[in-house]
Write an enzyme that holds these catalytic residues in place. Sequence first.
Site: not given
Ligand code: ARG
Length: 289
Positions: A185, A281
């Site tokens: 991300h 996050c």
């Molecule tokens: N386990 C989640 C996923 O893989 C973690 C999300 C983390 N969020 C972020 N905004 N980077 O989607």
Amino acid sequence: MITEPDKENEEETISGENNPVPALLMCPPRFYDVSYVINPWMRGNLGKASLSLAMQQWQKLCRVLSGMAHVLLVEPVAGSPDMVFTANAGLAHAGIVVISSFYYPERQNEETHFRRWFTDAGYRVADLPREIPFEGEGDALFSSNGLRLWVGYGYRTRESSHAILRDLWAIEVAGLHLVDPRFYHLDTCFAPLKDGSLLYFPPAFDKTSVARIEAYYPPAQRIVISEEDAMSFACNAVNIGKTIVLNRISSELECKLKVRGFQVIQVELSEFLKAGGAAKCLVMQLTPE
Ligand code: ARG
């Protein structure tokens, strides 16, 4: 259902453009767990997050942020363990929210709950088609002057979502191609800071994207972080005014940020790193500062 931890701020509007106190959306980790693998951080961590420690760490983060912002809560839902990562609820701007269209089926159930929250809160809600994944603020970050929206793509969000965002808000959208699966991300490797500088980890991007970043941010505004800090989610920072809240970072990076005039608050978020997330996050920005 909406609950608010900070009753003192009750009278403030949450989507008003002129609200001087930033509003943030968080989700208590009551049903948090690592129960599937959709990024490299989750591999080897199935069932290994401590729920009680996660709750303590989240409460500390929530307490710290409540001192600077109006924190609103969305109720967690059993069976959606990643709902705690509200940065992925969508992207809110100017009273409109684009609800995430999750890439992995494991997270698609969250969409209904986030959509309901935003509808109840009075937002105009926009949806993307299922075949165009977009993971909200996790992959879309405004430059500090609010004029440019940086949007990551490659792992979750599809490049085809960018034109939709551009047209919806009539804003400039710049794509950044993510190439390291650990930084799947944009908010794991890229953080525009309020003083106009940028915290980032260049190896997470392809060459063209690094050139695009460098064309926008002059050298004095670029804070390149080490791989060690990147792995501690240093870019996953919540920046409110002169304060930066993040997971543990190196003293070298802390020093660089302090020299720029930032107050740095480190909150241990080990249990959330096991799912591939940290401070930023766990938070969605509802109002521009
Ligand atoms: N386990 C989640 C996923 O893989 C973690 C999300 C983390 N969020 C972020 N905004 N980077 O989607």
